[in-house]
Structure formats: C-alpha cells, structure tokens
Scaffold this motif. Structure first.
Motif, short mmCIF file in Angstrom:
data_model
loop_
_atom_site.label_atom_id
_atom_site.label_comp_id
_atom_site.label_asym_id
_atom_site.label_seq_id
_atom_site.Cartn_x
_atom_site.Cartn_y
_atom_site.Cartn_z
N MET A 22 0.85 -1.21 0.00
CA MET A 22 0.00 0.00 0.00
C MET A 22 0.88 1.25 0.00
SD MET A 22 -2.92 1.14 2.77
CE MET A 22 -3.87 -0.37 2.52
N SER A 23 0.57 2.20 -0.90
CA SER A 23 1.37 3.42 -0.99
C SER A 23 1.08 4.34 0.20
CB SER A 23 1.03 4.16 -2.29
OG SER A 23 -0.29 4.65 -2.24
N ARG A 24 1.95 5.34 0.36
CA ARG A 24 1.77 6.28 1.49
C ARG A 24 0.44 7.03 1.36
NH1 ARG A 24 3.26 9.24 5.56
NH2 ARG A 24 3.16 11.52 5.49
N ILE A 25 0.09 7.43 0.14
CA ILE A 25 -1.15 8.19 -0.02
C ILE A 25 -2.36 7.31 0.31
CG2 ILE A 25 -1.36 7.70 -2.51
CD1 ILE A 25 -2.41 10.94 -0.70
N GLU A 26 -2.31 6.03 -0.05
CA GLU A 26 -3.39 5.11 0.27
C GLU A 26 -3.50 4.91 1.79
OE1 GLU A 26 -3.61 2.26 -3.69
OE2 GLU A 26 -2.03 1.90 -2.19
N GLN A 27 -2.34 4.81 2.43
CA GLN A 27 -2.32 4.65 3.89
C GLN A 27 -2.93 5.88 4.58
OE1 GLN A 27 1.85 3.89 4.57
NE2 GLN A 27 1.53 1.67 4.70
N LYS A 53 -6.70 5.97 4.09
CA LYS A 53 -7.33 4.96 4.92
C LYS A 53 -7.34 5.37 6.39
CE LYS A 53 -7.21 0.02 5.95
NZ LYS A 53 -6.50 -1.28 5.70
N GLU A 54 -6.26 6.05 6.79
CA GLU A 54 -6.13 6.45 8.19
C GLU A 54 -6.90 7.72 8.51
OE1 GLU A 54 -2.62 8.27 11.08
OE2 GLU A 54 -2.05 7.01 9.38
N LYS A 55 -6.78 8.73 7.63
CA LYS A 55 -7.32 10.06 7.94
C LYS A 55 -8.76 10.27 7.47
CE LYS A 55 -3.38 11.62 9.61
NZ LYS A 55 -3.24 12.07 11.02
N CYS A 56 -9.15 9.58 6.41
CA CYS A 56 -10.52 9.80 5.91
C CYS A 56 -11.10 8.50 5.36
CB CYS A 56 -10.55 10.90 4.85
SG CYS A 56 -9.18 10.90 3.68
N PRO A 57 -11.26 7.49 6.22
CA PRO A 57 -11.73 6.17 5.76
C PRO A 57 -13.16 6.19 5.25
CG PRO A 57 -11.69 6.28 8.16
CD PRO A 57 -11.01 7.52 7.67
N PRO A 94 -9.71 17.09 1.96
CA PRO A 94 -9.19 16.05 2.86
C PRO A 94 -8.30 16.68 3.92
CG PRO A 94 -7.96 16.06 0.82
CD PRO A 94 -9.07 17.05 0.65
N PRO A 95 -7.88 15.93 4.93
CA PRO A 95 -6.96 16.48 5.93
C PRO A 95 -5.69 17.04 5.28
CG PRO A 95 -7.84 14.38 6.67
CD PRO A 95 -8.29 14.56 5.25
N ILE A 96 -5.09 18.02 5.96
CA ILE A 96 -3.92 18.70 5.41
C ILE A 96 -2.81 17.70 5.05
CG2 ILE A 96 -1.97 20.17 6.07
CD1 ILE A 96 -4.27 21.81 5.17
N GLU A 97 -2.60 16.66 5.89
CA GLU A 97 -1.54 15.69 5.60
C GLU A 97 -1.77 15.00 4.25
OE1 GLU A 97 -2.21 15.27 10.13
OE2 GLU A 97 -3.34 15.94 8.36
#
Length: 412
Positions: free
Chosen positions: A1-6, A9-13, A162-165
């Motif tokens: 899983m790429s960083r953007i996918e992670q 999934k974490e910040k806006c599931p 989406p979240p800033i991150e």
C-alpha cells in the motif's frame, strides 16, 4: 500500500468533506474594472489576459501611478499567495501571486484569499485547474459578446477538502510527477525541433536539386488556377457538404488532408467553387509574408467547397509533390516578387501562373514525396509521430492527477 493510500485509509476512511469554495477562503472579492490614468512607467496594471498557468505575466501591461494604485487598492489589496481567476474574456485561467510580482493591480479578475489552516495552496491549484473544474466554469459562463463567469458559479463551487496531511502528500506526488513530465516533454520538444530542422533541410535540398536537374515550368503552362468562392465562417454547419475556409489552412491543415473539418448546407454549397481530388487549395491572403500562399492538397473522395481569399490549383501532377514544393525556399523566394500589400499581403491567382516549378517525371515526384512523408509523419502526425508521444505524456499526467484528486464524498 502506498503512502497516499495509507493516509487516506487512516485520515478519511469514510470519505472526504466537500465544501463550497467561499468556505475555504478568508476573503474573496471581485477586482472590478476601473479607469485609472495610464502612464509610461509605474505600478503594473494587468487584465485577465495576464493570468496563465498559475503565473502572473507582465507582458504588454499598462502602468498607473503610486497615488492611483493606493486609491484603488486600499479596500481590496492584492497580497502574496492570493489566488487570481480570470473572469471576463479569458475564462478560468488562474495565477498565484508571488512576492516578486508585487506591487501590481488590475481588473476583470476574482481574488481568493485561502484559509491555509484547512487548505493547501498548491493542492487547491491542482484541483482548481483540473478538467472537472474547468468544464464547470465554462458551462456556467454567460453567452454575451464578452463571456464572463458569474460570482455565484465561483462561490458555490464544491471543493473536496481532505486532511492537510493528505493534501500535502498529493502535492508532493503531483509536483514530482509534474517535474518528470516537464523534463520528458522538454526532451521530446527538443527532438521535435531537431526533426523539423532536418525536414526543412531535406525539403529545400530535394527541390533545389530538382530545379537544377529537371525542366522548370511556369504554373500557368501545366495548371489551371481559379479563385475560391464566397462563403463565410457564419455559413458553417455541423453536417452537410464539405468545405474549407482559407483561414483553416493556416490554423488546422498540414501538407495534405483527406477529411474536412467544416460543412455547408446544400443550398450554400451549390453556389461555391469546388476543389476536386488531387487539387491544391492555397490561401492567397495573409497578414504576413511568411504565411501567404500556404497550401494544402485535397485528397478526399468528394468535391470540397473553397472560400474566398483562396486559389484552387488543378493539374495532372502529383498533388503532394506540389504541396511540398509550396513550402520550399524555391517557391518562397518567387512569391515575394508577386506579393502586394502592407497590412494585408496578397498574391493574386493570376500572378501564381508565373511561378516556376520543377517537374521531374511522376516516378521521381513520388520518390521525393515518400522521403518527405516520413518527416511529415514524424513531426506532424498526432497518432504516430513525436506530437503523439507528447500528447500521450500529457494524458498520462492528467490521468494520475485526476485519480489523486478524486474522492468519495463523506456521508453526513
């Protein structure tokens, strides 16, 4: 899983919140037309034409005094990192104000001062310049003589936030991809310029040799030349009989074509002069010496109506050979002698009869055409040549940009 996918999934599931554009701004307002007194030098005063591809361009600007600048900008100043949108005439172009751009002022723009606590400037730029937003803006413009976007169409535009991150990671990926795409495109464009020079070299060499080796004939001795008809752009329809307007020869057509891009109704078509298969259609009027007498060989199966300011050249010679010849220095040097006019340059069809053309046997004409066809395909063919590869790179970039900027809207 790429960083953007992670991150997603974490910040806006459950999806991403979509908000109205005005809700991601600390401020937003029109920079309306004004009538300051222009001076020879001072504070740059731009219009929407000076906004393009994220930049503020200061070519062909006017200037105002410091006093006028202070007066008109006092309530609505332009600041670093402001986001400008062209709203009148040129629709939907954007520019991000950099520190080096200031001070300046202008008109016919809409200004957004984003809230950077909730939205990243570069993320907003990537999303706002996507085809999705562009199509929304263009579909909402008015249909008057000078098109403009209504304020409500800007302020009500919904933006995924989406979240800033997540925004920052999208920016990092697209910046990298954009940088790579630019490098590859630059390489291809450099190669394209090299191939164009090679094409010109061999074009001129082949015809110089032909003029020395074979008999040269005045066009009036082997070709019939007549003027085009009288239809105008307002006569175009989406379906009907094929036609070619002289202006299209400059902007659309290459050395030869099998297909038209515009059509006429039968009643209008019947009144026009026609070109037949293997005729040359030449634009004999232009605003400059370089473009006058640009030609295209018509290779389509049916007759095509030809507009005014054009010449129809009919002969039993190879049409592609003649069309290539009309691009050569051998021809260009001759046409200058017969060109008339200052603001509008014209070479009359009668004068074309005096142009000398080398006429080798048809077998030799075909040999020359085959050589030049290879170069023509390489530099002009949008399905196979270098332009096709450049277009493929752009589409690849657009695909990944759109994929990264596509979100499921959160269900509240």
């Amino acid at each position: 899983m790429s960083r953007i996918e992670q991150l997603i999934k974490e910040k806006c599931p459950k999806g991403v919140k979509f908000v109205k554009l005005k809700d991601v701004c600390n401020d937003n307002f029109w920079i309306m037309p004004s009538t300051p007194k222009y001076i020879s030098d001072g504070i740059p005063y731009i219009t929407s034409k000076n906004i393009k591809n994220g930049k503020i361009l200061f070519d062909n600007v006017k200037y105002i005094s410091q006093e006028d600048y202070d007066n008109i900008s006092s309530n609505r100043p332009i600041q670093e990192n402001d986001f400008l949108i062209s709203m009148i005439g040129t629709i939907g172009e954007v520019g991000i104000v950099e520190k080096k751009d200031l001070p300046f002022y202008g008109q016919n723009m809409y200004l957004l001062r984003l809230n950077f606590d909730i939205i990243n400037l570069k993320y907003f730029y990537y999303y706002f310049t996507s085809p999705t937003v562009k199509n929304i803006l263009l579909s909402g413009k008015n249909n008057s003589n000078q098109s403009y976007i209504k304020t409500k169409n800007i302020e009500s535009l919904k933006i995924p936030v989406p979240p800033i991150e997540v925004q920052e990671e999208i920016v990092r990926i697209l910046d990298k991809f954009s940088e790579l795409e630019t490098e590859l495109e630059t390489e291809l464009e450099t190669e394209l310029e090299t191939r164009k020079k090679q094409y010109k070299f061999w074009l001129n060499k082949l015809f110089n040799n032909a003029m020395k080796k074979f008999n040269n004939f005045k066009m009036g001795t082997f070709a019939k030349i007549q003027r085009g008809g009288g239809f105008q752009k307002k006569d175009f329809v989406t379906q009907g009989k094929p036609c070619i307007h002289y202006g299209q020869i400059y902007t659309h057509y290459g050395t030869f074509t099998y297909e038209p891009i515009t059509y006429l109704l039968d009643e209008c078509y019947k009144k026009q002069k026609k070109a037949h298969q293997n005729d040359i259609i030449m634009a004999v009027t232009s605003e400059n010496m370089k473009d006058v007498c640009k030609a295209v060989a018509w290779l389509g199966d049916e007759e095509i109506a030809v507009s005014g300011h054009s010449a129809i050249i009919s002969s039993n010679q190879n049409a592609k050979y003649l069309s290539y010849f009309f691009q050569s220095k051998c021809f260009q040097q001759q046409k200058i002698k017969y060109a008339r006019g200052v603001k509008v340059i014209e070479v009359s069809p009668n004068k074309l009869n005096e142009i000398k053309v080398p006429l080798p046997p048809l077998e030799e004409q075909e040999r020359i055409v085959k050589i030049l066809n290879k170069f023509d395909k390489l530099i002009n063919d949008i399905s196979e040549g270098i332009p096709a590869e450049i277009e493929a790179r752009r589409k690849q970039y657009e695909y990944y940009r759109n994929k990264l900027l596509s979100f499921e809207e959160i269900k509240e």
